[in-house]
Design an enzyme around this catalytic site. Structure first.
Site, mmCIF file in Angstrom:
data_model
loop_
_atom_site.group_PDB
_atom_site.id
_atom_site.type_symbol
_atom_site.label_atom_id
_atom_site.label_comp_id
_atom_site.label_asym_id
_atom_site.label_seq_id
_atom_site.Cartn_x
_atom_site.Cartn_y
_atom_site.Cartn_z
ATOM 1 N N MET A 66 1.049 -0.756 0.233
ATOM 2 C CA MET A 66 0.247 -0.072 0.441
ATOM 3 C C MET A 66 0.620 1.260 -0.045
ATOM 4 O O MET A 66 0.424 3.004 0.174
ATOM 5 C CB MET A 66 -0.710 -0.387 1.128
ATOM 6 C CG MET A 66 -1.779 -1.559 1.626
ATOM 7 S SD MET A 66 -3.713 -1.160 2.267
ATOM 8 C CE MET A 66 -2.941 -0.419 3.435
ATOM 9 N N GLY A 67 1.935 0.892 -0.520
ATOM 10 C CA GLY A 67 3.010 2.558 -0.719
ATOM 11 C C GLY A 67 3.682 2.229 0.549
ATOM 12 O O GLY A 67 3.183 1.951 1.588
ATOM 13 N N ALA A 119 12.043 -0.100 5.035
ATOM 14 C CA ALA A 119 13.411 -1.043 4.198
ATOM 15 C C ALA A 119 12.290 -2.020 4.668
ATOM 16 O O ALA A 119 13.190 -2.916 3.199
ATOM 17 C CB ALA A 119 14.425 -0.940 5.561
ATOM 18 N N HIS A 161 10.042 -2.987 3.166
ATOM 19 C CA HIS A 161 9.089 -3.734 1.730
ATOM 20 C C HIS A 161 10.525 -4.369 1.094
ATOM 21 O O HIS A 161 10.317 -4.971 -0.137
ATOM 22 C CB HIS A 161 7.967 -2.221 1.183
ATOM 23 C CG HIS A 161 7.295 -2.342 2.140
ATOM 24 N ND1 HIS A 161 7.352 -1.069 3.208
ATOM 25 C CD2 HIS A 161 5.922 -2.884 2.123
ATOM 26 C CE1 HIS A 161 5.632 -0.951 3.396
ATOM 27 N NE2 HIS A 161 4.773 -2.133 3.272
ATOM 28 N N ASP A 189 2.649 -8.650 8.497
ATOM 29 C CA ASP A 189 0.525 -9.762 9.531
ATOM 30 C C ASP A 189 0.551 -10.754 8.926
ATOM 31 O O ASP A 189 0.601 -11.549 8.116
ATOM 32 C CB ASP A 189 0.592 -8.851 7.617
ATOM 33 C CG ASP A 189 0.910 -7.278 7.270
ATOM 34 O OD1 ASP A 189 0.517 -6.386 8.927
ATOM 35 O OD2 ASP A 189 1.626 -6.263 6.509
ATOM 36 N N SER A 200 7.070 -0.795 9.556
ATOM 37 C CA SER A 200 5.539 -0.792 9.595
ATOM 38 C C SER A 200 5.331 0.734 9.261
ATOM 39 O O SER A 200 6.126 1.712 9.508
ATOM 40 C CB SER A 200 4.747 -1.308 10.994
ATOM 41 O OG SER A 200 3.306 -0.526 10.690
ATOM 42 N N ARG A 216 3.072 2.054 9.669
ATOM 43 C CA ARG A 216 2.214 3.423 10.781
ATOM 44 C C ARG A 216 3.171 3.452 11.717
ATOM 45 O O ARG A 216 3.052 4.729 12.775
ATOM 46 C CB ARG A 216 1.078 2.615 10.841
ATOM 47 C CG ARG A 216 -0.361 2.331 10.101
ATOM 48 C CD ARG A 216 -1.203 1.279 10.983
ATOM 49 N NE ARG A 216 -2.517 2.054 10.321
ATOM 50 C CZ ARG A 216 -3.001 0.511 9.558
ATOM 51 N NH1 ARG A 216 -2.036 -1.145 9.544
ATOM 52 N NH2 ARG A 216 -4.005 0.120 8.601
HETATM 53 O O1 PAF Z 1 -0.056 -5.760 3.661
HETATM 54 C C1 PAF Z 1 -0.603 -4.986 2.870
HETATM 55 O O2 PAF Z 1 0.148 -4.207 2.819
HETATM 56 C C2 PAF Z 1 -1.615 -4.656 2.286
HETATM 57 O O3 PAF Z 1 -2.673 -5.893 3.254
HETATM 58 C C3 PAF Z 1 -2.083 -5.902 1.075
HETATM 59 C C4 PAF Z 1 -1.134 -7.124 0.953
HETATM 60 C C5 PAF Z 1 -0.762 -5.198 0.031
HETATM 61 C C6 PAF Z 1 -2.819 -5.378 0.025
HETATM 62 O O4 PAF Z 1 -3.584 -4.517 0.083
#
Ligand code: PAF
Length: 280
Positions: A28-29, A33, A35, A151, A186, A188
């Site tokens: 979700m952008g 690090a 990602h 997650d 995260s 957030r």
């Molecule tokens: O983990 C996330 O960022 C979101 O839940 C995902 C998997 C991109 C789905 O919108």
């Protein structure tokens, strides 16, 4: 080769049609690090001749009405720079109208797992996640998809979906990337004020304490959970849950279960943080 930024499914199909192997990291952008580590894993899986695709889409369907959809950090230019530096080949950033051109009334309805833990705190969340991820899988048609185990419940929901629906995709579930003080990375975390950021690693500390106790032979999970919740509450947190579960289905373990995971979600100020620790 220069990175492509693509906004429509038609362009995406054209760009990817002759790729033999596609490694996919849905996001979700607001990339951090953690990602970027997922993109590195995707690259390892498809090798240099394959194509690494990152999607960036803040999915309204997985946010509750009181949640932070509107304020969720959108940092596209910065995300694109990070992807470019990491050697990503394609960013797929569909608009809302491209993703949901008509009112979405077909859904992936995960089983009971969607209603427990984070699903209890966030009704409809995992149905929204599973639905958009299946749509993204159909758009990108990846060989390999990489998700972060921070997650954990999401990983379980999606891994089971891929298996039960026979999707021809290899799922890779990657270890959580942490800051030096233990806090799981995260998007957030950016909501935390300085004092909250200093306190935030206590969530991981609580999980680590339970892990140590289990390794020392304790099996009275619910007593350990109660103590951990009380300790965090005393420090000013509002815990949703700290719980020991079976890693396969996240149900309460029976005596013979040994593949376990400790999961936690707790609010610190206005920010809800989640974390987990596997016990293998
Ligand atoms: O983990 C996330 O960022 C979101 O839940 C995902 C998997 C991109 C789905 O919108």
């Amino acid at each position: 080769m220069a990175m492509d930024v693509i906004h429509t499914v038609a362009e995406l199909r054209a760009r990817l049609k002759s790729e033999a192997a596609i490694g996919f990291v849905p996001t979700m952008g607001n990339l951090h690090a953690g990602h970027i580590d997922l993109t590195r894993i995707a690259r390892d899986r498809v090798a240099t001749h394959g194509c690494v695709v990152v999607s960036i889409f803040v999915n309204r369907l997985q946010f509750g009405p009181q949640e932070d959809f509107a304020s969720y950090p959108r940092t596209f230019a910065d995300d694109a720079d990070k992807c470019r530096a990491a050697g990503v080949d394609v960013i797929f950033a569909p608009t809302e109208a491209e993703m949901y051109p008509e009112s979405q009334n077909y859904f992936i309805e995960p089983p009971e797992i969607q209603h427990i833990l984070d699903g209890a705190a966030r009704p409809g969340h995992f149905r929204g996640v599973a639905t958009v991820v299946l749509k993204l899988f159909n758009m990108v048609q990846p060989t390999v998809a990489v998700f972060g185990k921070k997650d954990y419940q999401q990983c379980r929901v999606l891994d089971n979906m891929v298996r039960q629906l026979n999707l021809p995709i290899t799922m890779v579930l990657a270890d959580t990337v942490r800051a030096e003080d233990g806090l799981a990375l995260s998007s957030r975390n950016s909501y935390l004020h300085a004092a909250e950021r200093a306190e935030a690693p206590q969530l991981f500390a609580a999980l680590s304490k339970i892990k140590k106790e289990i390794f020392s032979g304790r099996r009275d999970f619910s007593a350990m959970e109660t103590v951990a919740v009380a300790a965090l509450t005393a420090r000013g947190w509002l815990p949703d849950y700290i719980t020991v579960r079976r890693s396969e289905d996240l149900l309460v373990p029976v005596a013979s279960d040994c593949a376990l995971v400790i999961l936690a979600a707790a609010r610190l100020g206005k920010t809800r943080l989640i974390d987990n620790l596997e016990l293998t």
